[in-house]
Design an enzyme around this catalytic site. Sequence first.
Site, PDB file in Angstrom:
ATOM      1  N   LYS A  50       0.786  -1.237   0.000  1.00 22.16           N
ATOM      2  CA  LYS A  50       0.000   0.000   0.000  1.00 22.16           C
ATOM      3  C   LYS A  50       0.822   1.293   0.000  1.00 22.16           C
ATOM      4  O   LYS A  50       0.307   2.371   0.323  1.00 22.16           O
ATOM      5  CB  LYS A  50      -1.014   0.045   1.171  1.00 22.16           C
ATOM      6  CG  LYS A  50      -1.855  -1.196   1.355  1.00 22.16           C
ATOM      7  CD  LYS A  50      -2.302  -1.841   0.074  1.00 22.16           C
ATOM      8  CE  LYS A  50      -3.348  -1.074  -0.688  1.00 22.16           C
ATOM      9  NZ  LYS A  50      -3.596  -1.725  -2.020  1.00 22.16           N
ATOM     10  N   GLY A  52       2.320   2.527  -2.694  1.00 22.16           N
ATOM     11  CA  GLY A  52       2.369   3.160  -4.010  1.00 22.16           C
ATOM     12  C   GLY A  52       3.070   2.282  -5.050  1.00 22.16           C
ATOM     13  O   GLY A  52       3.620   2.784  -6.042  1.00 22.16           O
ATOM     14  N   THR A  53       2.992   0.990  -4.856  1.00 23.69           N
ATOM     15  CA  THR A  53       3.640   0.020  -5.749  1.00 23.69           C
ATOM     16  C   THR A  53       3.124   0.140  -7.183  1.00 23.69           C
ATOM     17  O   THR A  53       3.906   0.170  -8.139  1.00 23.69           O
ATOM     18  CB  THR A  53       3.330  -1.425  -5.273  1.00 23.69           C
ATOM     19  OG1 THR A  53       3.131  -1.430  -3.865  1.00 23.69           O
ATOM     20  CG2 THR A  53       4.408  -2.392  -5.678  1.00 23.69           C
ATOM     21  N   THR A  54       1.813   0.169  -7.306  1.00 20.06           N
ATOM     22  CA  THR A  54       1.191   0.195  -8.637  1.00 20.06           C
ATOM     23  C   THR A  54       1.538   1.498  -9.350  1.00 20.06           C
ATOM     24  O   THR A  54       1.810   1.510 -10.555  1.00 20.06           O
ATOM     25  CB  THR A  54      -0.344   0.064  -8.490  1.00 20.06           C
ATOM     26  OG1 THR A  54      -0.613  -0.966  -7.535  1.00 20.06           O
ATOM     27  CG2 THR A  54      -1.005  -0.268  -9.809  1.00 20.06           C
ATOM     28  N   THR A 110       7.900  -6.642  -5.701  1.00 19.46           N
ATOM     29  CA  THR A 110       7.975  -7.465  -4.494  1.00 19.46           C
ATOM     30  C   THR A 110       7.618  -6.635  -3.269  1.00 19.46           C
ATOM     31  O   THR A 110       7.825  -5.418  -3.250  1.00 19.46           O
ATOM     32  CB  THR A 110       9.378  -8.081  -4.306  1.00 19.46           C
ATOM     33  OG1 THR A 110       9.341  -8.931  -3.153  1.00 19.46           O
ATOM     34  CG2 THR A 110      10.465  -7.046  -4.107  1.00 19.46           C
ATOM     35  N   HIS A 111       7.070  -7.339  -2.268  1.00 14.54           N
ATOM     36  CA  HIS A 111       6.845  -6.703  -0.967  1.00 14.54           C
ATOM     37  C   HIS A 111       7.742  -7.338   0.088  1.00 14.54           C
ATOM     38  O   HIS A 111       7.574  -7.090   1.291  1.00 14.54           O
ATOM     39  CB  HIS A 111       5.394  -6.897  -0.515  1.00 14.54           C
ATOM     40  CG  HIS A 111       4.377  -6.144  -1.316  1.00 14.54           C
ATOM     41  ND1 HIS A 111       4.504  -4.813  -1.634  1.00 14.54           N
ATOM     42  CD2 HIS A 111       3.185  -6.526  -1.845  1.00 14.54           C
ATOM     43  CE1 HIS A 111       3.447  -4.425  -2.330  1.00 14.54           C
ATOM     44  NE2 HIS A 111       2.641  -5.445  -2.471  1.00 14.54           N
ATOM     45  N   SER A 141      -4.849   2.495   4.398  1.00 16.14           N
ATOM     46  CA  SER A 141      -4.981   1.879   3.080  1.00 16.14           C
ATOM     47  C   SER A 141      -5.006   0.350   3.198  1.00 16.14           C
ATOM     48  O   SER A 141      -5.790  -0.327   2.538  1.00 16.14           O
ATOM     49  CB  SER A 141      -3.815   2.344   2.192  1.00 16.14           C
ATOM     50  OG  SER A 141      -3.946   1.853   0.887  1.00 16.14           O
ATOM     51  N   ARG A 260      -8.321   3.929  -4.261  1.00 13.46           N
ATOM     52  CA  ARG A 260      -9.276   4.377  -3.247  1.00 13.46           C
ATOM     53  C   ARG A 260      -9.305   5.906  -3.170  1.00 13.46           C
ATOM     54  O   ARG A 260     -10.192   6.537  -3.718  1.00 13.46           O
ATOM     55  CB  ARG A 260      -8.884   3.734  -1.900  1.00 13.46           C
ATOM     56  CG  ARG A 260      -9.975   3.717  -0.843  1.00 13.46           C
ATOM     57  CD  ARG A 260      -9.433   3.096   0.440  1.00 13.46           C
ATOM     58  NE  ARG A 260      -8.252   3.800   0.924  1.00 13.46           N
ATOM     59  CZ  ARG A 260      -8.261   4.854   1.738  1.00 13.46           C
ATOM     60  NH1 ARG A 260      -9.393   5.321   2.177  1.00 13.46           N
ATOM     61  NH2 ARG A 260      -7.132   5.442   2.127  1.00 13.46           N
ATOM     62  N   GLY A 262      -5.914   7.868  -2.810  1.00 15.12           N
ATOM     63  CA  GLY A 262      -4.652   8.341  -3.364  1.00 15.12           C
ATOM     64  C   GLY A 262      -4.205   9.687  -2.812  1.00 15.12           C
ATOM     65  O   GLY A 262      -3.710  10.535  -3.557  1.00 15.12           O
TER      66      GLY A 262
HETATM   67  P1  A3P Z   1      -5.155   4.579  -0.824  1.00 15.19           P
HETATM   68  O1  A3P Z   1      -5.777   3.299  -0.353  1.00 15.19           O
HETATM   69  O2  A3P Z   1      -4.683   5.440   0.312  1.00 15.19           O
HETATM   70  O3  A3P Z   1      -6.009   5.324  -1.773  1.00 15.19           O
HETATM   71  P2  A3P Z   1      -0.169  -0.256  -3.733  1.00 15.19           P
HETATM   72  O4  A3P Z   1      -0.143  -0.076  -5.205  1.00 15.19           O
HETATM   73  O5  A3P Z   1       1.179  -0.326  -3.108  1.00 15.19           O
HETATM   74  O6  A3P Z   1      -1.074  -1.372  -3.322  1.00 15.19           O
HETATM   75  O7  A3P Z   1      -0.755   1.082  -3.106  1.00 15.19           O
HETATM   76  C1  A3P Z   1      -2.099   1.424  -3.266  1.00 15.19           C
HETATM   77  C2  A3P Z   1      -2.287   2.832  -2.744  1.00 15.19           C
HETATM   78  O8  A3P Z   1      -1.667   3.740  -3.667  1.00 15.19           O
HETATM   79  C3  A3P Z   1      -3.749   3.229  -2.656  1.00 15.19           C
HETATM   80  O9  A3P Z   1      -3.820   4.193  -1.608  1.00 15.19           O
HETATM   81  C4  A3P Z   1      -3.941   3.851  -4.041  1.00 15.19           C
HETATM   82  O10 A3P Z   1      -5.068   4.683  -4.128  1.00 15.19           O
HETATM   83  C5  A3P Z   1      -2.649   4.641  -4.162  1.00 15.19           C
HETATM   84  N1  A3P Z   1      -2.325   4.998  -5.559  1.00 15.19           N
HETATM   85  C6  A3P Z   1      -2.338   4.196  -6.641  1.00 15.19           C
HETATM   86  N2  A3P Z   1      -2.029   4.903  -7.743  1.00 15.19           N
HETATM   87  C7  A3P Z   1      -1.812   6.169  -7.340  1.00 15.19           C
HETATM   88  C8  A3P Z   1      -1.477   7.376  -8.022  1.00 15.19           C
HETATM   89  N3  A3P Z   1      -1.308   7.417  -9.335  1.00 15.19           N
HETATM   90  N4  A3P Z   1      -1.342   8.509  -7.289  1.00 15.19           N
HETATM   91  C9  A3P Z   1      -1.516   8.488  -5.954  1.00 15.19           C
HETATM   92  N5  A3P Z   1      -1.842   7.380  -5.255  1.00 15.19           N
HETATM   93  C10 A3P Z   1      -1.998   6.238  -5.937  1.00 15.19           C
END
Ligand code: A3P
Length: 298
Positions: A50, A52-54, A110-111, A141, A260, A262
């Site tokens: 959570k 900001g991996t994605t 990876t986590h 998150s 969610r 962000g």
């Molecule tokens: P929230 O649940 O606080 O919204 P991961 O990819 O590590 O699982 O992290 C997911 C978190 O990163 C979520 O946080 C998601 O909304 C946020 N996120 C994903 N893409 C984002 C972006 N482009 N800018 C900001 N936050 C982002």
Amino acid sequence: MENAENSFKLQEDTVLFHNIPMSKIIVNNWEQVESFQARPDDLIISTYPKAGTTWMSEIVDMIYNNGDVTKSSQAPIYCRVPYMEFIMPEENMSGIQQLNNMASPRLIKTHLPVQLLPKSMWENKCKIIYVARNAKDVAVSYFYFHQSVKLMPHPGPWEEFLQKYIAGEVSYGSWHDHVKGWWKKKQEHPILYLFYEDMKENPDREIRKVIQFLEKDLGEEVLEKIIHHTDFQAMKENPMTNYKTITPDLLDQKASPFMRKGITGDWKNHFTMAQNEVFDADYARKMEGSGLQFRMEI
Ligand code: A3P
């Protein structure tokens, strides 16, 4: 992890592995992970869940594709940047298998805590980007994520989840140990250590750091395109990054969307004053002397 093996009840599908609570899916697959053969041009994106991996994955994929959106839109993010230690139950395809089938240069998510990373990644001196996010927003998150991911145990009420999180009794263990472990490792390995809050504050500046670390040469126009394409709203609407391609029996986005909010500072809408005091006292003790500074708001 300060708790002895038997001092708490682990979540149903989680087991203690090298003293870290980990999903059984990962532990059962460990031999494959441990013997994974990295290549020198692999790029690893490492985070505590959570953080900001994605977001970082999409940024790096766009950089690799020289800002070509059509290339980055060809497959969901979890296909372009496989989750190394995981197995997608539906497809019965492990991250390792996906990676073994992939041409170089590969992007790997990876986590894992630093001490569990496969040896060959160190031996091959693979570049690593670590993204860290403040502990309070990660807690919130992660709480919502537990509600949507059907493979994870239900988090229970916020108070209960928060206590587990503080004690490091959630999947991947202690946030504090994770961020500290990777921070220390950066002294001896090529690791670009970035912060979610900095990325939110100034994506232009942070993406430039990534480009420089990857030794790429992209023009200003391409940079602009990447910033725009990886903005929260754009990624929320993008089916290749919003995880809507995963079936609801695995990821129930009605319970909580993957993309969610962000934002930074959502923890203020969840932590009571009492919870915040307990959290801060514990945090000060665990983070003392680490040299790590997080911003809880921007
Ligand atoms: P929230 O649940 O606080 O919204 P991961 O990819 O590590 O699982 O992290 C997911 C978190 O990163 C979520 O946080 C998601 O909304 C946020 N996120 C994903 N893409 C984002 C972006 N482009 N800018 C900001 N936050 C982002």
